[in-house]
Write a protein that holds these residues in place. Sequence first.
Motif: not given
Length: 311
Positions: A41-56
């Motif tokens: 589960v940690g790898i999911v958070g490390a690859v798809i970071m929440p703040h980067n959804l807004f940034l992209h």
Amino acid sequence: MIAVMCGCFGVEVLMASPDVGQIAKGLFIPRIPPNATVQAVGIVGAVIMPHNLFLHSALVGTRRIKRAADIRLASIREANFYTTLESAVALLFSFAINATILIVFADIYSHNSADHSPLAAAVEQHLPGLVEAASLLGRAFGRAGPLLWAIGLLASGQSSTATGTMAGQYLMEGMMRLHVNPWLRVFISRSISLIPTMLVGVLATSYLDRFDEWLNVLQSLALPFALIPTLKLAQSHAVMSSDFATTRKWRIFGWITAAAIIALNVYLLFPIILQLALRGAAAACVAFLFLGIYLIFIGVLARYEVLSAIT
């Protein structure tokens, strides 16, 4: 920074010479041991970071758009296409970087365990973490191992800090209407990020691995709070107009992905909550209350109307 990380960790993979066939098999038919759920589960958070959804999403606005009426829509579609392509490539490289780190250490561990070497005996007593990684790589690859590891980690930290600061800037200016001078924004953001990190690095070295692991898990737990509003905004005709709102098939794909991430998080949380529940009635109440609040908040986000929030 991504290129530097790929270069450093890619060279270490070549130095390790792992079994390519087994890597391919693991990519297409993954197996997760029961005791590795937290790391998965940690790898999911490390690859798809929440703040980067807004940034992209915000990066679309940085592209040069042609404003003439007859070509404006085509220009926006072009910007959307290239931003999507750029984000997909960045996420692919992020996945590759995480994979190379896992492959290198798994290869070192498996080879030395099979050979019954002194290195294996030291590793079996305590699985290597951030503190022991440099010495482990040094014994496996010589002086180049720790040097490549250090350069890769430095690039990773700089990249993460930059994207976090940029995402915060867009959120402050776009959602909170807060416009801060660049020097003040840099000072505040760096102080908030660096001071606690330095304190942990100096005073709590024995807990570094646990902090790093749970930081990634927290990012995975926070993903729905960024993913659901992004999906709602993207499918809203009031926000995106009928020209750019997501189509039905993409809405279905997005919500299925969000549901899978939420289910994965609940699957992670439930054993932890059960362990806390065994400590007494008070701990059980707090644990189940936290799970209930988490799920209720996600439900409210999913049902909330975007237009009412904007107006």
